[in-house]
Write an enzyme that holds these catalytic residues in place. Sequence first.
Site, short mmCIF file in Angstrom:
data_model
loop_
_atom_site.label_atom_id
_atom_site.label_comp_id
_atom_site.label_asym_id
_atom_site.label_seq_id
_atom_site.Cartn_x
_atom_site.Cartn_y
_atom_site.Cartn_z
N HIS A 37 8.71 3.49 8.90
CA HIS A 37 8.34 2.46 9.96
C HIS A 37 7.14 2.91 10.74
O HIS A 37 6.72 4.01 11.02
CB HIS A 37 9.43 2.55 10.93
N THR A 56 1.04 -1.25 0.13
CA THR A 56 0.08 -0.02 0.00
C THR A 56 0.82 1.24 0.02
O THR A 56 0.54 2.41 -0.67
CB THR A 56 -0.75 -0.06 1.05
N ASN A 57 1.93 1.04 0.68
CA ASN A 57 3.00 2.51 0.42
C ASN A 57 3.43 2.49 -0.82
O ASN A 57 3.65 3.77 -1.43
CB ASN A 57 3.89 2.12 1.71
C1 GAR Z 1 4.02 -1.03 6.85
O1 GAR Z 1 2.88 -0.69 7.85
C2 GAR Z 1 5.33 -0.53 6.99
O2 GAR Z 1 5.40 0.54 7.81
C3 GAR Z 1 5.81 -1.62 7.60
O3 GAR Z 1 5.27 -3.02 6.96
C4 GAR Z 1 4.14 -2.48 6.37
C5 GAR Z 1 3.94 -2.63 5.14
O4 GAR Z 1 2.67 -2.54 4.34
N1 GAR Z 1 7.24 -1.94 7.71
C6 GAR Z 1 7.80 -2.33 8.77
O5 GAR Z 1 7.47 -2.79 9.63
C7 GAR Z 1 9.44 -2.21 8.40
N2 GAR Z 1 10.16 -2.40 9.55
P1 GAR Z 1 2.38 -2.07 2.73
O6 GAR Z 1 3.25 -3.49 2.13
O7 GAR Z 1 1.00 -2.23 2.50
O8 GAR Z 1 3.37 -0.90 2.45
#
Ligand code: GAR
Length: 203
Positions: free
Chosen positions: A110, A13-14
């Site tokens: 993070h 999603t990021n």
């Molecule tokens: C997000 O919440 C990111 O901050 C976290 O994993 C998730 C990925 O979501 N990252 C960590 O915990 C790194 N230490 P996404 O794949 O939907 O972007």
Amino acid sequence: MLNISVLVSGGGTNLQAIIDAVADGRIPRARIVQVISSNAKAYSLERAKAGGIPAGVIGKENFPDQAKRTQALIRALQDCNTDLVVLAGYMSVLEPAFIAAFRGRIINIHPSLIPKFCGKGFYGKRVHQAVLDAGETVSGATVHYVDEGVDTGPIILQRQVAVLPEDTADTLAARVLEVEHEILVEAIISLAEEINREKASRS
Ligand code: GAR
């Protein structure tokens, strides 16, 4: 033009937030040149494909040797003239050789207010469960530079969210994710300006 490479491991999603912000011009003079996943099954790879962005997998499965994996990653990013490396839900720890190759040009999102709930073992849902277990009333997200430590690099942006009494790790994660998408895009906008200015002064 700022060349962004995005490293991912999961749902992305990021990554999607960055793709959308580049597409609608909120991040001007920038393009995503490559998405690399540590995991062949990551939905992020579908998002890259849908966005017309070259995507590949460099992970433990196809590069079991850590040093060779790191070299493959460095080469892949250098080959597309990467100016900025964005870790967007990237669940592997990068080796010092990688940090040295892109020093000051790697950022990570993070899902907590660093220095709280970060470091080894704090990733994904575990972070939010730890926040709830500690009885915190506020959590949030942080964008920071990546150095040789785990979540230890200088902070670029942070934003808080409330922790509600009825929250589960899932509901808290969803509220924090919204803020992650905002601050990750904001951080890239300001870095894009800075790096593009530097590139222009060199040419
Ligand atoms: C997000 O919440 C990111 O901050 C976290 O994993 C998730 C990925 O979501 N990252 C960590 O915990 C790194 N230490 P996404 O794949 O939907 O972007």
